[in-house]
Design an enzyme around this catalytic site. Sequence first.
Site, mmCIF file in Angstrom:
data_model
loop_
_atom_site.group_PDB
_atom_site.id
_atom_site.type_symbol
_atom_site.label_atom_id
_atom_site.label_comp_id
_atom_site.label_asym_id
_atom_site.label_seq_id
_atom_site.Cartn_x
_atom_site.Cartn_y
_atom_site.Cartn_z
ATOM 1 N N TYR A 175 -23.902 -18.692 14.463
ATOM 2 C CA TYR A 175 -23.681 -17.879 13.218
ATOM 3 C C TYR A 175 -23.269 -16.346 13.693
ATOM 4 O O TYR A 175 -22.400 -15.834 12.975
ATOM 5 C CB TYR A 175 -25.286 -17.790 12.507
ATOM 6 C CG TYR A 175 -25.094 -16.700 11.160
ATOM 7 C CD1 TYR A 175 -24.636 -17.154 10.357
ATOM 8 C CD2 TYR A 175 -25.476 -15.567 11.406
ATOM 9 C CE1 TYR A 175 -24.534 -16.476 8.975
ATOM 10 C CE2 TYR A 175 -25.555 -14.776 9.996
ATOM 11 C CZ TYR A 175 -24.968 -15.299 8.820
ATOM 12 O OH TYR A 175 -24.992 -14.365 7.921
ATOM 13 N N SER B 186 -22.177 -9.435 8.597
ATOM 14 C CA SER B 186 -23.813 -9.471 8.616
ATOM 15 C C SER B 186 -23.958 -8.497 9.806
ATOM 16 O O SER B 186 -23.372 -8.314 10.514
ATOM 17 C CB SER B 186 -24.062 -10.838 8.819
ATOM 18 O OG SER B 186 -25.465 -11.016 9.353
#
Length: 237
Positions: A154, A141
């Site tokens: 995250y 990501s």
Amino acid sequence: MELENKVALVTGASKGIGRAIALQLARNGVHVALVARNADLLQHVAQQIEALGVRALPIAADIRLESEIVSAVHRTVKTFNRLDILVNNAGIGKFHSIAEMPTQAWDEMFELNMRGLFLMTRECLPHLRRSSESAVINIASLAAKNVFKTGGGYAATKHAVLAFSRCLMLEERQNGVRVLAICPGSVDTDFFDTETSGRAHFMQPQDVADSILTMLHLPQRAMMSEIDIRPSNPAKA
């Protein structure tokens, strides 16, 4: 890479980016093992893939569990007699400030986003090494590089995926295994809780799938090891 009749295993394949990747591989002649927890959704994706003229193997499994990872890889190789492409896509995000981060939320992200990815990769590597052309594709990501408030857990998992991918690339390229870490920005999936009307500027899952296909189509002598992909105009609603 010549994709026709290759075999791929895609995690998180029941929806979103994983589904788009699985379908795009199938359009290019790849047989696909589909791994996710929701058996009904997997069956629907499998039917779509088989309508394209290739084989699909839906496997309902929780890749937080090592025994289910081992079983999924075993079933894939037993069914197709080979494995050429691994796509580690399954992941979750739980967003809290670090001061208010529940231990369970932290552990769940690391169990799936990092530990499950590691275990799946390790289990697949002996089979990937036997292929004349093979690849591991890890869905990281942009959060791995661009942090934000409430993203402490995250972003940490995705930063770990990036470091893991870089090490894996250095170790496995001598074995003919190419490794790609792809870092998408905002993609229009149910990962986000925002209203659909606010997603006009988001990328589509197909955009990520197309980027992966570009990497796979490179000749074996060349490798994209890391790709950032983001909306062209994030300010445009």
